[in-house]
Write an enzyme that holds these catalytic residues in place. Sequence first.
Site, mmCIF file in Angstrom:
data_model
loop_
_atom_site.group_PDB
_atom_site.id
_atom_site.type_symbol
_atom_site.label_atom_id
_atom_site.label_comp_id
_atom_site.label_asym_id
_atom_site.label_seq_id
_atom_site.Cartn_x
_atom_site.Cartn_y
_atom_site.Cartn_z
ATOM 1 N N SER A 1 0.841 -1.197 0.000
ATOM 2 C CA SER A 1 0.000 0.000 0.000
ATOM 3 C C SER A 1 0.878 1.250 0.000
ATOM 4 C CB SER A 1 -0.900 0.014 1.238
ATOM 5 O OG SER A 1 -1.595 -1.199 1.365
ATOM 6 N N SER B 1 2.069 5.214 -1.852
ATOM 7 C CA SER B 1 2.379 5.823 -3.142
ATOM 8 C C SER B 1 3.434 5.037 -3.922
ATOM 9 C CB SER B 1 2.828 7.268 -2.943
ATOM 10 O OG SER B 1 3.962 7.330 -2.078
ATOM 11 N N LYS C 1 5.363 1.365 9.700
ATOM 12 C CA LYS C 1 4.409 1.437 8.611
ATOM 13 C C LYS C 1 3.042 1.793 9.196
ATOM 14 C CE LYS C 1 4.268 -1.692 5.447
ATOM 15 N NZ LYS C 1 4.080 -0.620 4.426
ATOM 16 N N GLY D 1 1.154 4.722 7.831
ATOM 17 C CA GLY D 1 0.719 6.082 7.544
ATOM 18 C C GLY D 1 -0.613 6.112 6.822
ATOM 19 N N GLU E 1 -0.935 -5.340 6.000
ATOM 20 C CA GLU E 1 0.435 -5.289 5.500
ATOM 21 C C GLU E 1 1.337 -6.235 6.285
ATOM 22 O OE1 GLU E 1 0.613 -0.650 3.900
ATOM 23 O OE2 GLU E 1 1.134 -1.113 5.972
ATOM 24 N N LYS F 1 13.084 8.288 3.681
ATOM 25 C CA LYS F 1 12.480 7.398 4.672
ATOM 26 C C LYS F 1 13.512 6.717 5.575
ATOM 27 C CE LYS F 1 8.526 8.367 2.886
ATOM 28 N NZ LYS F 1 7.629 7.387 2.284
#
Length: 238
Positions: free
Chosen positions: A30, A32, A100, A102, A109, A127
């Site tokens: 998941s 962008s 993770k 966000g 996930e 990141k």
Amino acid sequence: MLSLQDQMKQAVAISAVNQIRDGMILGLGSGSTAALMIQELGARIKKKELNDIVGVTTSFQGEVLATELGIPLKSLNAVSHIDLAIDGADEVDPHFQLIKGGGACHVQEKLVAARAKKFVVVVDSTKLVDKLNLSFLLPVEVLPGAWHQVKEQLEEMGAEVKLRMAQRKAGPIVTDQGNLVLDILFKDGISDPMSMESRINNIPGVLENGLFVNLVDQVLVGEINNNEVSVRDLIKVQ
């Protein structure tokens, strides 16, 4: 024209898809960067450069995108294994521990990452952090009827805690599982992710938190050097 950050994301997405082989069952992440990976995968399937692929998505958002691109999908319960999972991350430390969530998808996930024979994380260089949770908030998914109780217990552990509110919608964010998300920050960060993951998950009312501990096999990092985009295969600090 893509921004430099989007160019980095595109580069690592392509690099990850280059690892996919015919007949694989894939965990499709998941966010962008993962969305760019799914788009690249869909394009290669359409051109028949990859065949007999099955995807297992980690979010409703990813399911919609994969379906639109014609990627065959199965549920996590319908597959016996996952050959390769590819996902992004909000923070990556030198030991390949992650934050993770966000996008509030961290429960699915983590389920997919834990099932995968190989878990590859794709990020841009922004990141990478020396220590988790110094700036990026750690998400904790909680049962709706227990959020205030869990909030108090997290505050007793020294965390700053906020209920995540929705944008352009009244009320809090609701996850794909129908739960709420508490975003927490420890002012000194998280020194021992393994211990913290267990401590938080042991609070009654918590479903899961966004610490991904000892799950990652490879981190691909998009970078800009002399205005050129490159991908670095990160080496884990032992």
